[in-house]
Design an enzyme around this catalytic site. Structure first.
Site, PDB file in Angstrom:
ATOM      1  N   LYS A 117       0.824  -1.214   0.000  1.00  0.00           N
ATOM      2  CA  LYS A 117       0.000   0.000   0.000  1.00  0.00           C
ATOM      3  C   LYS A 117       0.862   1.271   0.000  1.00  0.00           C
ATOM      4  O   LYS A 117       0.502   2.265  -0.637  1.00  0.00           O
ATOM      5  CB  LYS A 117      -0.950  -0.012   1.186  1.00  0.00           C
ATOM      6  CG  LYS A 117      -2.020  -1.110   1.089  1.00  0.00           C
ATOM      7  CD  LYS A 117      -3.110  -0.883   2.117  1.00  0.00           C
ATOM      8  CE  LYS A 117      -3.871  -2.137   2.489  1.00  0.00           C
ATOM      9  NZ  LYS A 117      -4.597  -2.786   1.420  1.00  0.00           N
ATOM     10  N   GLU A 201      -3.318   6.748   8.108  1.00  0.00           N
ATOM     11  CA  GLU A 201      -4.036   7.634   7.194  1.00  0.00           C
ATOM     12  C   GLU A 201      -5.322   8.117   7.856  1.00  0.00           C
ATOM     13  O   GLU A 201      -5.778   7.552   8.840  1.00  0.00           O
ATOM     14  CB  GLU A 201      -4.257   6.970   5.821  1.00  0.00           C
ATOM     15  CG  GLU A 201      -5.303   5.933   5.725  1.00  0.00           C
ATOM     16  CD  GLU A 201      -5.345   5.205   4.364  1.00  0.00           C
ATOM     17  OE1 GLU A 201      -4.390   5.251   3.570  1.00  0.00           O
ATOM     18  OE2 GLU A 201      -6.366   4.562   4.110  1.00  0.00           O
ATOM     19  N   ARG A 293      -5.116  -8.079  -9.944  1.00  0.00           N
ATOM     20  CA  ARG A 293      -5.671  -9.405 -10.249  1.00  0.00           C
ATOM     21  C   ARG A 293      -7.128  -9.249 -10.670  1.00  0.00           C
ATOM     22  O   ARG A 293      -7.679  -8.157 -10.619  1.00  0.00           O
ATOM     23  CB  ARG A 293      -5.614 -10.265  -8.981  1.00  0.00           C
ATOM     24  CG  ARG A 293      -6.366  -9.580  -7.835  1.00  0.00           C
ATOM     25  CD  ARG A 293      -6.438 -10.424  -6.587  1.00  0.00           C
ATOM     26  NE  ARG A 293      -6.771  -9.645  -5.414  1.00  0.00           N
ATOM     27  CZ  ARG A 293      -7.994  -9.407  -4.974  1.00  0.00           C
ATOM     28  NH1 ARG A 293      -9.031  -9.863  -5.622  1.00  0.00           N
ATOM     29  NH2 ARG A 293      -8.191  -8.683  -3.877  1.00  0.00           N
TER      30      ARG A 293
END
Ligand code: ADP
Ligand code: ADP
Ligand code: MG
Length: 497
Positions: A117, A201, A293
């Site tokens: 991430k 975050e 994916r």
């Protein structure tokens, strides 16, 4: 190079989903299976099947060398990883390539960057993509982390950089809980993902999860196939998804789509991928992560775009250019997916296992079932508890919803608790119907009472099914054959019944 034989390094519904497209393209398929899956539906479907070890996935589905061995044994020239398992494992993709086998997915480099991430945030920073306010570097010092949290402003989220599947995330609302949550987040990151990097975050309150499907080829073409709204979640994992979103205007759709294409450009992406955004109350959006994916909920995109994403993945892996442009793509109607998990919505969505003593799929116009089980099969405890995905398509959202309610009514599953009653509750809720729902929907609106059936209602259902079973048995006893029926005509068959 044309692919002739694909080995699917996965199980259940997604293995079958991939094989279906391969079959339509004249490509042979190879299944792999663990000892728990000897009689599994994906094994029965494939042209060939290879046993790769005992039930725990760490000793079977997750062992790269066993997959490569199975490719060599069967002469498979390509591997499709499905989702979960090895699908976002850069090392696996690398090993496959080194063995001279085609990996049906993006480049090793793209998996590496987007699988983390933090690395992904750094990559997209200079590509005109809005990020969730917060850090783009890992932090381990609690005091420093607390200072960062203070600056961002509470509530904040502590996230594992390597996290996935809704795991490795902690919300902190009150600064006094920070130390404890940080310790937990780090230890969970280490134990679940083998990587203790965490970052902080801003926690967006009452957001929507809106993601964009993209396709890129190895010639630099990238298109977006519109958005999916995936805000109905439990444990930060999706249960109901739809395409398109009920709330985006065409202008907003274009902005989301173009931002997603920019994310893909930042890592020269090819293959199918999904860019996940979190949207605030004004539908302003921030980049969450990219999944490199095929995604669980890809069918809703297929229904509205008419594009078979698995076929496109295969063609891209063969080196073909995408055969359509952004302008060629159009939204046709509306599609909804509900995930049928073997879970008990009355009991905190706890996984349930057992045998599908009765299993009858819904049918009829606009209904698609992607599943990995047949009646009488067992749901093994070793793997993800998803039994099936039920997808409907309608001319508009209202029709897709009504069709879904009808399909859920037709779906007969006995022997195992499922998320279907929960999904039915959601479909009837005014916030779902008007599109205003957020990721807090379950927390705000759902209690087990909503799915607790009156005993009489259950009994009625069982009685109806019992009557049907008797009727079926009687029909079988009459040894009806098509040849005989042609002779006797349909009226006499009715009489004999
Ligand atoms: P999607 O984003 O496609 O909806 P999900 O979050 O539902 O994906 O995950 C898809 C499947 O992969 C599920 O079976 C989930 O349990 C599994 N999964 C995804 N990422 C991870 C991970 N990092 N660790 C363990 N399981 C994962
Ligand atoms: P995963 O890799 O597990 O899919 P994501 O970063 O995609 O992790 O987040 C999964 C879900 O968690 C999101 O769909 C959303 O519901 C919630 N979530 C993640 N980050 C935030 C955030 N900053 N604010 C609010 N909710 C968040
Ligand atoms: Mg995600």
């Amino acid at each position: 190079m044309k692919i002739k034989k694909i080995l699917i390094a996965n199980r259940g519904e997604i293995a079958i989903r991939v094989m279906r497209s391969a079959k339509e393209m004249g490509i042979k398929t190879v299944a792999v299976y663990s000892e728990a899956d000897k009689a599994a539906a994906h094994v029965l479907y494939a042209d060939e099947a290879v046993l790769i070890g005992p039930p725990p996935s760490a000793q079977s589905y997750l062992v790269a060398d066993k997959i490569i061995e199975a490719c060599k044994l069967t002469g498979a020239d390509a591997v499709h990883p499905g989702y979960g398992f090895l699908s976002e494992n850069a090392q696996f993709a690398e090993k496959i390539a080194q063995a001279g086998i085609i990996f049906i997915g993006p480049s090793v480099e793209a998996i590496k960057v987007m699988g983390d991430k933090l690395a992904s945030k750094q990559a997209v920073k200079s590509f005109d993509v809005p990020l969730v306010p917060g850090m783009d570097e890992p932090i381990s010092d609690v005091e420093k982390a607390k200072a960062v949290a203070q600056k961002i402003g509470y509530p904040v989220m502590i996230k594992a950089s390597a996290g996935g599947g809704g795991k490795g995330m902690r919300i902190v609302t009150d600064p006094k809980d920070f130390d404890e949550q940080m310790t937990r987040a780090v230890s969970e990151a280490r134990s679940s993902f083998g990587d203790e990097a965490v970052f902080i975050e801003k926690f967006i309150t009452s957001p929507k999860h809106i993601e964009v499907q993209i396709l890129g080829d190895q010639h630099g073409n990238i298109v977006y196939l519109f958005e999916r709204e995936c805000s109905i979640q439990r444990r930060n994992q999706k249960v109901i998804e739809e395409a398109p979103s009920a709330v985006l205007s065409p202008e907003q759709r274009k902005r989301y789509g173009e931002a997603a294409v920019n994310v893909a450009r930042s890592c020269n992406y090819y293959g199918a991928g999904t860019v996940e955004f979190i949207a605030d109350a004004h539908l302003d959006f921030y980049f969450l992560e990219m999944n490199t994916r095929l995604q669980v909920e890809h069918p809703v995109t297929e229904q509205i775009s008419g594009v078979d994403l698995v076929k496109e993945q295969i063609k891209i892996a063969q080196g073909e250019a995408i055969s359509f442009t952004q302008e060629d793509l159009q939204i046709n109607g509306h599609s909804i997916e509900v995930r049928v998990y073997a879970e008990d919505p009355e009991n905190n969505f706890l996984p349930d296992t057992g045998t599908l003593s009765t299993y009858r799929r819904p049918q009829g116009a606009g209904v698609r079932v992607d599943d990995g089980y047949e009646e009488g099969m067992e749901i093994p405890i070793h793997y993800d508890p998803m039994i099936a995905k039920l997808i409907t398509h309608g001319k508009d959202r209202a029709e897709a919803i009504e069709r879904m309610k009808r399909a859920i009514f037709e779906y007969k599953i006995i022997g195992i608790k499922t998320t279907l009653p929960f999904c039915e509750f959601v479909l009837n809720h005014p916030d779902f119907i008007d599109g205003s729902f957020t990721t807090k929907f379950v927390e705000e609106h759902f209690t087990p009472d909503h799915v607790r059936k009156e005993p009489s209602e259950d009994l009625e259902r069982v009685a109806a099914i019992f009557a049907f079973e008797q009727y079926k048995a009687k029909k079988e006893r009459l040894q009806y054959t098509p040849a005989a029926s042609q002779k006797s005509g349909w009226k006499s068959r009715i009489k004999r019944d």
